[in-house]
Design a protein around this motif. Structure first.
Motif, mmCIF file in Angstrom:
data_model
loop_
_atom_site.group_PDB
_atom_site.id
_atom_site.type_symbol
_atom_site.label_atom_id
_atom_site.label_comp_id
_atom_site.label_asym_id
_atom_site.label_seq_id
_atom_site.Cartn_x
_atom_site.Cartn_y
_atom_site.Cartn_z
ATOM 1 N N ILE A 149 0.847 -1.199 0.000
ATOM 2 C CA ILE A 149 0.000 0.000 0.000
ATOM 3 C C ILE A 149 0.880 1.246 0.000
ATOM 4 C CG2 ILE A 149 -1.630 1.369 1.370
ATOM 5 C CD1 ILE A 149 -2.822 -1.447 2.251
ATOM 6 N N GLU A 150 1.908 1.274 0.843
ATOM 7 C CA GLU A 150 2.774 2.455 0.876
ATOM 8 C C GLU A 150 3.617 2.553 -0.392
ATOM 9 O OE1 GLU A 150 6.274 3.076 1.309
ATOM 10 O OE2 GLU A 150 6.836 0.985 1.385
ATOM 11 N N GLU A 151 4.004 1.440 -0.955
ATOM 12 C CA GLU A 151 4.785 1.451 -2.209
ATOM 13 C C GLU A 151 3.964 2.074 -3.339
ATOM 14 O OE1 GLU A 151 8.228 0.167 -4.619
ATOM 15 O OE2 GLU A 151 7.969 0.108 -2.460
ATOM 16 N N TYR A 152 2.735 1.607 -3.487
ATOM 17 C CA TYR A 152 1.863 2.187 -4.515
ATOM 18 C C TYR A 152 1.552 3.648 -4.221
ATOM 19 C CZ TYR A 152 0.643 -1.894 -7.366
ATOM 20 O OH TYR A 152 0.666 -2.942 -8.243
ATOM 21 N N ALA A 153 1.256 3.971 -2.962
ATOM 22 C CA ALA A 153 0.902 5.354 -2.620
ATOM 23 C C ALA A 153 2.041 6.304 -2.975
ATOM 24 C CB ALA A 153 0.550 5.467 -1.138
ATOM 25 N N ARG A 154 3.271 5.913 -2.653
ATOM 26 C CA ARG A 154 4.431 6.751 -2.975
ATOM 27 C C ARG A 154 4.570 6.920 -4.483
ATOM 28 N NH1 ARG A 154 9.263 3.999 -2.966
ATOM 29 N NH2 ARG A 154 8.391 2.756 -1.281
ATOM 30 N N HIS A 155 4.492 5.807 -5.193
ATOM 31 C CA HIS A 155 4.666 5.885 -6.639
ATOM 32 C C HIS A 155 3.469 6.523 -7.342
ATOM 33 C CE1 HIS A 155 8.557 4.193 -6.631
ATOM 34 N NE2 HIS A 155 8.176 3.013 -6.169
ATOM 35 N N ASN A 156 2.288 6.445 -6.739
ATOM 36 C CA ASN A 156 1.147 7.148 -7.331
ATOM 37 C C ASN A 156 1.332 8.660 -7.245
ATOM 38 O OD1 ASN A 156 -0.243 4.944 -8.286
ATOM 39 N ND2 ASN A 156 -1.472 4.705 -6.445
ATOM 40 N N GLY A 157 2.045 9.125 -6.249
ATOM 41 C CA GLY A 157 2.404 10.545 -6.204
ATOM 42 C C GLY A 157 3.291 10.907 -7.385
ATOM 43 N N HIS A 158 4.252 10.034 -7.684
ATOM 44 C CA HIS A 158 5.078 10.254 -8.874
ATOM 45 C C HIS A 158 4.215 10.235 -10.131
ATOM 46 C CE1 HIS A 158 8.296 8.169 -6.270
ATOM 47 N NE2 HIS A 158 8.509 9.470 -6.216
ATOM 48 N N ALA A 159 3.303 9.257 -10.188
ATOM 49 C CA ALA A 159 2.442 9.114 -11.364
ATOM 50 C C ALA A 159 1.583 10.356 -11.588
ATOM 51 C CB ALA A 159 1.572 7.864 -11.237
ATOM 52 N N ASP A 160 1.098 10.958 -10.503
ATOM 53 C CA ASP A 160 0.333 12.204 -10.615
ATOM 54 C C ASP A 160 1.140 13.265 -11.350
ATOM 55 O OD1 ASP A 160 -1.991 11.473 -9.237
ATOM 56 O OD2 ASP A 160 -1.255 12.199 -7.308
ATOM 57 N N LEU A 161 2.370 13.446 -10.907
ATOM 58 C CA LEU A 161 3.226 14.484 -11.502
ATOM 59 C C LEU A 161 3.609 14.149 -12.938
ATOM 60 C CD1 LEU A 161 5.512 15.161 -8.421
ATOM 61 C CD2 LEU A 161 3.628 16.585 -9.262
ATOM 62 N N LEU A 162 3.903 12.880 -13.195
ATOM 63 C CA LEU A 162 4.267 12.469 -14.551
ATOM 64 C C LEU A 162 3.110 12.699 -15.520
ATOM 65 C CD1 LEU A 162 6.167 9.173 -13.709
ATOM 66 C CD2 LEU A 162 7.167 11.251 -14.713
ATOM 67 N N ARG A 163 1.923 12.290 -15.106
ATOM 68 C CA ARG A 163 0.763 12.441 -15.995
ATOM 69 C C ARG A 163 0.472 13.908 -16.269
ATOM 70 N NH1 ARG A 163 -3.412 9.203 -18.366
ATOM 71 N NH2 ARG A 163 -4.376 10.686 -19.782
ATOM 72 N N GLU A 164 0.511 14.733 -15.241
ATOM 73 C CA GLU A 164 0.257 16.146 -15.447
ATOM 74 C C GLU A 164 1.289 16.773 -16.377
ATOM 75 O OE1 GLU A 164 -0.756 20.222 -12.961
ATOM 76 O OE2 GLU A 164 0.019 18.490 -11.877
ATOM 77 N N ALA A 165 2.549 16.376 -16.251
ATOM 78 C CA ALA A 165 3.590 16.910 -17.121
ATOM 79 C C ALA A 165 3.420 16.440 -18.567
ATOM 80 C CB ALA A 165 4.973 16.504 -16.606
ATOM 81 N N LEU A 166 2.869 15.225 -18.743
ATOM 82 C CA LEU A 166 2.697 14.691 -20.096
ATOM 83 C C LEU A 166 1.574 15.369 -20.866
ATOM 84 C CD1 LEU A 166 3.200 10.886 -19.483
ATOM 85 C CD2 LEU A 166 4.679 12.388 -20.823
ATOM 86 N N ASP A 167 0.425 15.507 -20.230
ATOM 87 C CA ASP A 167 -0.724 16.033 -20.985
ATOM 88 C C ASP A 167 -1.639 16.963 -20.190
ATOM 89 O OD1 ASP A 167 -2.121 14.272 -19.350
ATOM 90 O OD2 ASP A 167 -2.920 13.063 -20.989
ATOM 91 N N GLY A 168 -1.217 17.335 -18.995
ATOM 92 C CA GLY A 168 -2.008 18.255 -18.191
ATOM 93 C C GLY A 168 -3.130 17.620 -17.406
ATOM 94 N N GLU A 169 -3.332 16.322 -17.570
ATOM 95 C CA GLU A 169 -4.421 15.614 -16.866
ATOM 96 C C GLU A 169 -4.116 15.517 -15.380
ATOM 97 O OE1 GLU A 169 -7.592 12.190 -17.061
ATOM 98 O OE2 GLU A 169 -6.853 13.333 -18.747
ATOM 99 N N THR A 170 -5.093 15.860 -14.562
ATOM 100 C CA THR A 170 -4.968 15.752 -13.115
ATOM 101 C C THR A 170 -6.170 14.975 -12.591
ATOM 102 O OG1 THR A 170 -6.096 17.846 -12.731
ATOM 103 C CG2 THR A 170 -3.681 17.920 -12.900
ATOM 104 N N GLY A 171 -6.093 14.603 -11.360
ATOM 105 C CA GLY A 171 -7.198 13.872 -10.754
ATOM 106 C C GLY A 171 -6.998 12.374 -10.843
ATOM 107 N N ALA A 172 -8.071 11.645 -10.569
ATOM 108 C CA ALA A 172 -8.064 10.169 -10.540
ATOM 109 C C ALA A 172 -7.174 9.747 -9.427
ATOM 110 C CB ALA A 172 -7.699 9.558 -11.878
#
Length: 172
Positions: A149-172
């Motif tokens: 759970i903590e591994e995914y939670a940490r990496h989902n924070g990275h995923a948030d930033l990566l996705r926003e940088a790629l196409d501006g999508e936020t949320g989910a």
């Protein structure tokens, strides 16, 4: 035709449940969150670094979490003799490196398959069931759930930033 990561539906996390259902619910939620961050992107987009000079990518996260799922649930907890995913002596970070956008669909499918295999390994096991970690500590299945759970939670924070940088999508 170019493959695109599918849209996924996240299930609600149980608001009041027993320990096992709560742990599984939070792990499933975080697994689905990573997949939601990938939804609608092509292999090329998933393999693109979102924040240079960092080389971190969504595809690297997908591969890394497939590897970590297998390592903790199947190799360490269940003692299965399955090969590691991506990891090599020459490149212990191969899950993040050596990305091939043309293999994104297969890498995504590997994570889905690994999740199913890991859930099957843990399904009928007591949360207090123990195993010995590579460093000699005695750990239990509960520890694996909390760690994942903590591994995914940490990496989902990275995923948030990566996705926003790629196409501006936020949320989910």
């Amino acid at each position: 035709m170019t493959w695109t990561a599918p849209r996924i539906e996240r299930r609600d996390i149980p608001a009041a449940a027993g320990e096992r259902a709560m742990l599984q619910g939070w792990l499933d939620f975080h697994r689905a969150t990573l997949l939601a961050k990938c939804a609608g992107l092509t292999g090329e987009e998933l393999a693109r670094a979102g924040s240079p000079p960092s080389t971190l990518t969504l595809l690297g996260l997908v591969r890394h979490l497939a590897y970590v799922e297998r390592w903790w649930f199947r190799q360490r907890f269940a003692g299965e003799g399955v090969d590691g995913l991506y990891f090599t002596k020459e490149d212990p970070d191969a899950d993040f490196n050596a990305l091939d956008p043309a293999r994104a669909e297969a890498d995504y499918a590997a994570l889905i398959a690994e999740i199913a295999a890991c859930d099957a390994v843990a399904a009928d096991r007591d949360l207090d069931a123990t195993f010995t970690a590579t460093d000699g500590r005695t750990l239990n299945l509960r520890w694996v759930y909390v760690h994942m759970i903590e591994e995914y939670a940490r990496h989902n924070g990275h995923a948030d930033l990566l996705r926003e940088a790629l196409d501006g999508e936020t949320g989910a």
